[in-house]
Motif scaffolding. Structure first.
Motif, PDB file in Angstrom:
ATOM      1  N   PRO A 245       0.819  -1.222   0.000  1.00 22.01           N
ATOM      2  CA  PRO A 245       0.000   0.000   0.000  1.00 22.01           C
ATOM      3  C   PRO A 245       0.847   1.264   0.000  1.00 22.01           C
ATOM      4  O   PRO A 245       1.818   1.381   0.750  1.00 22.01           O
ATOM      5  CB  PRO A 245      -0.800  -0.122   1.304  1.00 22.01           C
ATOM      6  N   GLN A 246       0.460   2.181  -0.853  1.00 23.89           N
ATOM      7  CA  GLN A 246       1.154   3.458  -0.939  1.00 23.89           C
ATOM      8  C   GLN A 246       0.513   4.464   0.012  1.00 23.89           C
ATOM      9  O   GLN A 246      -0.696   4.680  -0.018  1.00 23.89           O
ATOM     10  CB  GLN A 246       1.082   3.991  -2.374  1.00 23.89           C
ATOM     11  N   VAL A 247       1.335   5.055   0.865  1.00 23.56           N
ATOM     12  CA  VAL A 247       0.838   6.113   1.745  1.00 23.56           C
ATOM     13  C   VAL A 247       0.642   7.360   0.893  1.00 23.56           C
ATOM     14  O   VAL A 247       1.564   7.843   0.248  1.00 23.56           O
ATOM     15  CB  VAL A 247       1.824   6.386   2.897  1.00 23.56           C
ATOM     16  N   ARG A 248      -0.573   7.881   0.883  1.00 24.30           N
ATOM     17  CA  ARG A 248      -0.921   8.965  -0.034  1.00 24.30           C
ATOM     18  C   ARG A 248      -0.484  10.338   0.471  1.00 24.30           C
ATOM     19  O   ARG A 248      -0.451  11.299  -0.279  1.00 24.30           O
ATOM     20  CB  ARG A 248      -2.437   8.962  -0.272  1.00 24.30           C
ATOM     21  N   ALA A 249      -0.185  10.461   1.741  1.00 22.80           N
ATOM     22  CA  ALA A 249       0.264  11.740   2.290  1.00 22.80           C
ATOM     23  C   ALA A 249       1.201  11.442   3.447  1.00 22.80           C
ATOM     24  O   ALA A 249       1.073  10.417   4.125  1.00 22.80           O
ATOM     25  CB  ALA A 249      -0.922  12.577   2.765  1.00 22.80           C
ATOM     26  N   ALA A 250       2.159  12.336   3.661  1.00 24.46           N
ATOM     27  CA  ALA A 250       3.128  12.102   4.727  1.00 24.46           C
ATOM     28  C   ALA A 250       2.415  11.956   6.068  1.00 24.46           C
ATOM     29  O   ALA A 250       2.540  10.961   6.754  1.00 24.46           O
ATOM     30  CB  ALA A 250       4.140  13.244   4.761  1.00 24.46           C
ATOM     31  N   ILE A 251       1.651  12.946   6.466  1.00 22.62           N
ATOM     32  CA  ILE A 251       0.875  12.923   7.703  1.00 22.62           C
ATOM     33  C   ILE A 251      -0.479  13.562   7.417  1.00 22.62           C
ATOM     34  O   ILE A 251      -0.539  14.689   6.918  1.00 22.62           O
ATOM     35  CB  ILE A 251       1.595  13.671   8.841  1.00 22.62           C
ATOM     36  N   PRO A 252      -1.576  12.873   7.703  1.00 25.00           N
ATOM     37  CA  PRO A 252      -2.900  13.445   7.431  1.00 25.00           C
ATOM     38  C   PRO A 252      -3.112  14.745   8.199  1.00 25.00           C
ATOM     39  O   PRO A 252      -2.691  14.892   9.348  1.00 25.00           O
ATOM     40  CB  PRO A 252      -3.866  12.349   7.913  1.00 25.00           C
ATOM     41  N   GLU A 253      -3.775  15.688   7.563  1.00 21.09           N
ATOM     42  CA  GLU A 253      -4.081  16.964   8.187  1.00 21.09           C
ATOM     43  C   GLU A 253      -5.536  16.983   8.638  1.00 21.09           C
ATOM     44  O   GLU A 253      -6.395  16.295   8.083  1.00 21.09           O
ATOM     45  CB  GLU A 253      -3.825  18.110   7.210  1.00 21.09           C
ATOM     46  N   ALA A 254      -5.798  17.799   9.656  1.00 24.19           N
ATOM     47  CA  ALA A 254      -7.154  17.926  10.171  1.00 24.19           C
ATOM     48  C   ALA A 254      -8.061  18.538   9.113  1.00 24.19           C
ATOM     49  O   ALA A 254      -7.707  19.514   8.459  1.00 24.19           O
ATOM     50  CB  ALA A 254      -7.153  18.788  11.430  1.00 24.19           C
ATOM     51  N   THR A 255      -9.230  17.922   8.917  1.00 23.09           N
ATOM     52  CA  THR A 255     -10.206  18.396   7.935  1.00 23.09           C
ATOM     53  C   THR A 255     -11.502  18.723   8.675  1.00 23.09           C
ATOM     54  O   THR A 255     -11.937  17.951   9.535  1.00 23.09           O
ATOM     55  CB  THR A 255     -10.486  17.306   6.881  1.00 23.09           C
ATOM     56  N   PRO A 256     -12.148  19.838   8.364  1.00 22.41           N
ATOM     57  CA  PRO A 256     -13.396  20.182   9.054  1.00 22.41           C
ATOM     58  C   PRO A 256     -14.485  19.143   8.796  1.00 22.41           C
ATOM     59  O   PRO A 256     -14.643  18.651   7.671  1.00 22.41           O
ATOM     60  CB  PRO A 256     -13.772  21.542   8.451  1.00 22.41           C
ATOM     61  N   VAL A 257     -15.224  18.818   9.827  1.00 19.78           N
ATOM     62  CA  VAL A 257     -16.351  17.892   9.690  1.00 19.78           C
ATOM     63  C   VAL A 257     -17.455  18.515   8.851  1.00 19.78           C
ATOM     64  O   VAL A 257     -18.114  17.828   8.062  1.00 19.78           O
ATOM     65  CB  VAL A 257     -16.877  17.502  11.089  1.00 19.78           C
ATOM     66  N   LYS A 258     -17.625  19.806   8.995  1.00 22.72           N
ATOM     67  CA  LYS A 258     -18.697  20.510   8.279  1.00 22.72           C
ATOM     68  C   LYS A 258     -18.538  20.350   6.770  1.00 22.72           C
ATOM     69  O   LYS A 258     -17.451  20.487   6.218  1.00 22.72           O
ATOM     70  CB  LYS A 258     -18.688  21.986   8.653  1.00 22.72           C
ATOM     71  N   ASP A 259     -19.644  20.039   6.137  1.00 30.39           N
ATOM     72  CA  ASP A 259     -19.717  19.933   4.672  1.00 30.39           C
ATOM     73  C   ASP A 259     -18.842  18.807   4.123  1.00 30.39           C
ATOM     74  O   ASP A 259     -18.415  18.855   2.966  1.00 30.39           O
ATOM     75  CB  ASP A 259     -19.328  21.260   4.006  1.00 30.39           C
ATOM     76  N   HIS A 260     -18.572  17.790   4.935  1.00 31.76           N
ATOM     77  CA  HIS A 260     -17.844  16.612   4.470  1.00 31.76           C
ATOM     78  C   HIS A 260     -18.669  15.362   4.781  1.00 31.76           C
ATOM     79  O   HIS A 260     -19.408  15.319   5.774  1.00 31.76           O
ATOM     80  CB  HIS A 260     -16.471  16.498   5.134  1.00 31.76           C
ATOM     81  N   VAL A 261     -18.542  14.365   3.941  1.00 31.16           N
ATOM     82  CA  VAL A 261     -19.283  13.113   4.110  1.00 31.16           C
ATOM     83  C   VAL A 261     -18.341  11.938   3.875  1.00 31.16           C
ATOM     84  O   VAL A 261     -17.243  12.096   3.328  1.00 31.16           O
ATOM     85  CB  VAL A 261     -20.475  13.029   3.127  1.00 31.16           C
ATOM     86  N   ALA A 262     -18.787  10.768   4.294  1.00 26.70           N
ATOM     87  CA  ALA A 262     -18.001   9.550   4.109  1.00 26.70           C
ATOM     88  C   ALA A 262     -18.937   8.383   3.845  1.00 26.70           C
ATOM     89  O   ALA A 262     -20.102   8.387   4.250  1.00 26.70           O
ATOM     90  CB  ALA A 262     -17.146   9.264   5.348  1.00 26.70           C
ATOM     91  N   LEU A 263     -18.424   7.370   3.158  1.00 28.05           N
ATOM     92  CA  LEU A 263     -19.208   6.159   2.914  1.00 28.05           C
ATOM     93  C   LEU A 263     -19.584   5.495   4.234  1.00 28.05           C
ATOM     94  O   LEU A 263     -18.855   5.582   5.227  1.00 28.05           O
ATOM     95  CB  LEU A 263     -18.399   5.166   2.087  1.00 28.05           C
ATOM     96  N   THR A 264     -20.728   4.838   4.245  1.00 23.40           N
ATOM     97  CA  THR A 264     -21.073   4.034   5.407  1.00 23.40           C
ATOM     98  C   THR A 264     -20.035   2.930   5.575  1.00 23.40           C
ATOM     99  O   THR A 264     -19.337   2.556   4.633  1.00 23.40           O
ATOM    100  CB  THR A 264     -22.467   3.411   5.245  1.00 23.40           C
ATOM    101  N   ARG A 265     -19.935   2.423   6.769  1.00 23.35           N
ATOM    102  CA  ARG A 265     -18.843   1.510   7.064  1.00 23.35           C
ATOM    103  C   ARG A 265     -18.892   0.229   6.243  1.00 23.35           C
ATOM    104  O   ARG A 265     -17.865  -0.300   5.818  1.00 23.35           O
ATOM    105  CB  ARG A 265     -18.828   1.173   8.564  1.00 23.35           C
TER     106      ARG A 265
END
Length: 389
Positions: A245-265
């Protein structure tokens, strides 16, 4: 149910108690009148070996050594995988045995979001639409609402993008796993009067690959900054290295919860997670000059690769499965009497290599070959006179 209720401090006490009592009743019904178990003992056993909940005359099998609750008092998220994998097996068994006839597709599809999402993708009966839609679920399991709306997905599938789950948020922030990009689990630990935040992928192999971080609890409300919890994992050598697996970013950055969605588990676990390996294998074979096909015939299986031509042509029909509990995959193969879609190769991710002995024995009964994805890629390239590594 009971382990989640016991550890979920965010739920009201009366609801937690109600769930515990309901689960206790189900356990008593399964144990029978000659194997009583008090509510107090049931509650205590939730933190111990799961096999202890079974009567002595019932073989523990894969339940032996499984703990519902971790030593630090948290619900073990790997048990979610176990629950969902059992549902897959039970659906297949029901289809084979209900009333001596196959169960209706509506009954089976209602069991999991993943099945309903696949149905939505297949509905147009267009191979290119299916592939582009499924790749969208793999490439973007979470993101801004505006971006998600533009994905090539029918409305019946887009509904599986929901607000970021509470378990993956800290204050007003979430962090995407650097491997799968799905929101990571957030927890807070306290030691010697100091609180430390932890962000880690819900998928254990991704945590092993480095998707686990610490962050300081700030009093100012500033966005947390992640620090790796351990040193970077050592890169594998040989056939495993190609699909690592390729790590897509060095270290993930904080992203606002507002106006963001994610797939159900369920959709993330059964589409995004294995899809990362499926697409990686497809791209690796294509980069080496072959012409693989993703999810042919609207997902009869995962990959079709043809090597050679005429009488010398060899066809590889590959189904990739990522089960954290191989005995459940073995049971599904037995219920399907091989691969339901007609694959002749069963591939597992390289990080599931330990499941090969069991799967090889079971699959051999049905003429189904088994290999890790890396080793199978090497075999295909070898047949074509190409180098995999």
């Amino acid at each position: 149910m009971a382990a989640q209720a016991l550890t979920d401090n965010d739920r009201p006490p009366d609801r937690r108690l109600g769930t515990l009592m309901e689960a206790h009743g189900q356990i008593l019904a399964a144990r029978g009148p000659f194997n009583p178990l008090s509510f107090s003992d049931f509650r205590d056993l939730l933190t111990q070996d799961l096999a202890l909940l079974l009567p002595e005359d019932v073989p523990a099998e894969e339940m032996q050594g499984v703990h519902l609750i971790t030593p630090d008092g948290q619900f073990d998220d790997d048990l979610y995988d176990l629950e969902q994998e059992q549902r897959l097996v039970l659906r297949t068994m029901a289809r084979m045995t209900r009333g001596g006839q196959q169960a209706s597709s509506d009954d089976l599809e209602a069991e999991m979001d993943q099945e309903r999402a696949y149905t939505g993708l297949k509905k147009p009966q267009d191979q290119s639409v299916y592939v582009s839609g499924r790749k969208a679920l793999i490439d973007m399991p979470a993101g801004p609402v505006g971006t998600v709306r533009k994905l090539p997905l029918p409305s019946s599938v887009a509904v599986f993008y929901q607000p970021i789950a509470y378990a993956a948020t800290y204050d007003r922030w979430w962090f995407g796993c650097p491997i799968c990009r799905w929101p990571m689990k957030i927890s807070v630990q306290q030691a010697r009067g100091t609180k430390t935040g932890i962000a880690e992928c819900f998928h254990r192999p991704h945590r092993t690959f480095g998707a686990k971080y610490h962050f300081k609890i700030s009093d100012t409300g500033a966005a947390p900054e992640l620090k790796p919890a351990s040193s970077a994992p050592s890169l594998p050598s040989g056939n495993d290295a190609v699909l690592f697996p390729q790590v897509r970013a060095a270290i993930p950055e904080a992203t606002p919860v507002k106006d963001h969605v994610a797939l159900t588990r369920g959709v993330w676990r059964w589409t995004t997670v294995p899809g990362l390996v499926e697409v990686a294998m497809y791209e690796a074979l294509k980069a080496r000059g072959l012409k693989p096909e993703l999810w042919p015939d609207l997902d009869a299986y995962d990959l079709l690769v043809e090597v050679g031509s005429g009488r010398h042509k060899t066809t590889f029909r590959i189904d990739l499965k990522d089960y954290s509990h191989p005995i459940l995959l073995a049971q599904k193969i037995q219920a399907d009497e091989g691969d339901a879609g007609g694959a002749d190769w069963l591939a597992v991710p390289d990080y599931r290599a330990s499941s090969l002995p069991l799967l090889t024995r079971v699959c051999g009964e049905y003429g189904l070959n088994v290999a890790t994805a890396g080793d199978l890629g090497a075999k295909i390239c070898g047949k074509a006179g190409l180098s995999w590594v």
